[in-house]
Write a protein that holds these residues in place. Structure first.
Motif: not given
Length: 417
Positions: A333, A276, A329, A96, A360-361, A327, A364-365
């Motif tokens: 993912e 998603e 994913v 992550t 993790k996302k 979020v 990352d963001h």
């Protein structure tokens, strides 16, 4: 205790129990915590860790005073649910991008293999206290297997409605094995909820979906247990998967209870992760647009395959109260995160892995600082969906671990070591 509508704020007596307000809104259960001695309760909760073979040995009923104080022991159903592991994982931390160890709350270790047991123990107990002996739900799998288990434990019948596609047959078989009568329907999860809202009273069925506020009260115990394990100091973030959004709702309600009563001195931020292919709640929160259900939800994470989560208004309130985020994913993912969790020795079903994929996302963001502390809730057991396991590891994916065919020679084996 009383019922309060989330939408119009009207209140009702528990003697007039129902699942929805006249305005159509869902209910919260409002407790009268006046006179609660927080330090005394901390001591009581700690003492109950030594309980064996009584309802108070449960990781839910340990917190009875904060969940359902009026319930009589003769109506309490338990399989000593809760008491699940809280783990650190260097593999997950590295994956992550977090610098601090990421904590994983393995609700997958519950008796039926998912977090649903925390809420179901309380819902079935409440139904019994009202004199019901027939229980029902609509489900993508985990709710149904949990309901079937507790109904059978209580000597009662269960009737379950499941969609006929995009579900895990492992969960359906578990439900059947526990003795439930299962109805396979052409419609989606949401249509099953609508059916039960319309006909359950006429059919004499007690509904155990998340529209039932006692399910939410039971699921609050997850965050109570986390807080007690961490000596009443919670991490900066709690990350939870978002399907029907009952877990997010219960988490937020439990956090508010702990904060208002002084068990904790700050609220962690909550991150809700959706797939998603089934992300109407994330879409609304991210864009500020009006809420619109997902017409054709589609994700490999069957427990997240819900296009119209009934608790979305409650979940939105949780994010507002905790300065939370959402979020979405991808399935890939989710599956890669699942492989990391599995190979760390903890394991989970796909929907659970959405939390680690989401963390993790968000790192990352830069929505979550890698210097912060985070806890991911793993909601279901890795054997809940073996078809997904098989497919991932027999195809080419980042963390695939295929079976090696061998003639059992020393040279072959040495080459694989």
């Amino acid at each position: 205790m009383k019922l309060q509508c989330v939408d119009c704020k009207n209140t009702y007596s528990m003697d007039d129990f129902q699942y929805q307000c006249e305005c159509g809104g869902l209910f919260d259960i409002v407790h009268n915590f006046n006179g609660v001695d927080t330090e005394k309760l901390k001591h009581t909760f700690q003492e109950r860790l030594a309980e064996r073979m009584t309802p108070l040995a449960s990781g839910v009923w340990r917190y009875k005073e904060l969940i359902f104080p009026e319930v009589q022991e003769e109506h309490m159903v338990t399989k000593y649910e809760g008491n699940t592991g809280l783990y650190q994982s260097a593999q997950v931390r590295t994956y992550t991008g977090m610098k601090e160890n990421v904590l994983l709350k393995a609700q997958s270790e519950n008796p039926s293999g998912s977090f649903k047991d925390n809420g179901m123990a309380v819902a079935v107990s409440h139904g019994r206290s009202l004199g019901y002996n027939k229980f029902t739900c609509t489900s993508t799998g985990n709710t149904s297997s949990s309901l079937a288990m507790y109904s059978s434990m209580a000597g009662c019948k269960s009737y379950v409605f499941v969609p006929n596609k995009n579900i895990s047959m492992n969960k359906v078989m578990q439900t059947i094995a526990y003795g439930a009568k299962v109805f396979s329907t052409e419609g989606k999860y949401d249509e099953g909820i609508e059916f039960l809202q319309q006909y359950s009273e006429e059919l004499g069925l007690y509904v155990c979906n998340s529209i039932n506020p006692f399910r939410i009260e039971g699921q609050k115990s997850i965050v109570f247990e986390i807080a007690q394990y961490l000596n009443w100091k919670l991490p900066d973030w709690i990350v939870v998967p978002g399907g029907a959004l009952s877990n997010s709702t219960a988490l937020g309600k439990g956090l508010q209870d702990l904060y208002e009563l002084g068990f904790i001195d700050k609220l962690p931020r909550v991150a809700i992760v959706q797939a998603e292919g089934a992300s109407p709640f994330h879409r609304m929160m991210a864009t500020g647009s009006p809420y619109e259900p997902e017409r054709e939800p589609n994700t490999v994470a069957s427990a997240l395959n819900i296009g119209n989560p009934p608790s979305w208004k409650k979940a939105a309130r949780v994010l507002k109260e905790t300065d939370g985020v959402t979020v979405a994913v991808t399935d890939e993912e989710i599956l890669n995160a699942k492989a990391v969790i599995d190979q760390s020795g903890i394991g989970c079903e796909p929907a659970s892995a959405a939390t680690v994929a989401g963390l993790k996302k968000l790192v990352d963001h830069q929505a979550i600082d890698k210097e912060e502390q985070a806890l991911c809730i793993l909601t279901g057991n890795m054997l809940k969906d073996t078809d997904v396991l098989k497919k991932y590891h027999t195809e080419q994916h980042v963390f695939s671990n295929p079976i090696v065919e061998t003639l059992l020679t020393k040279e072959e084996i040495a080459a694989e070591l």
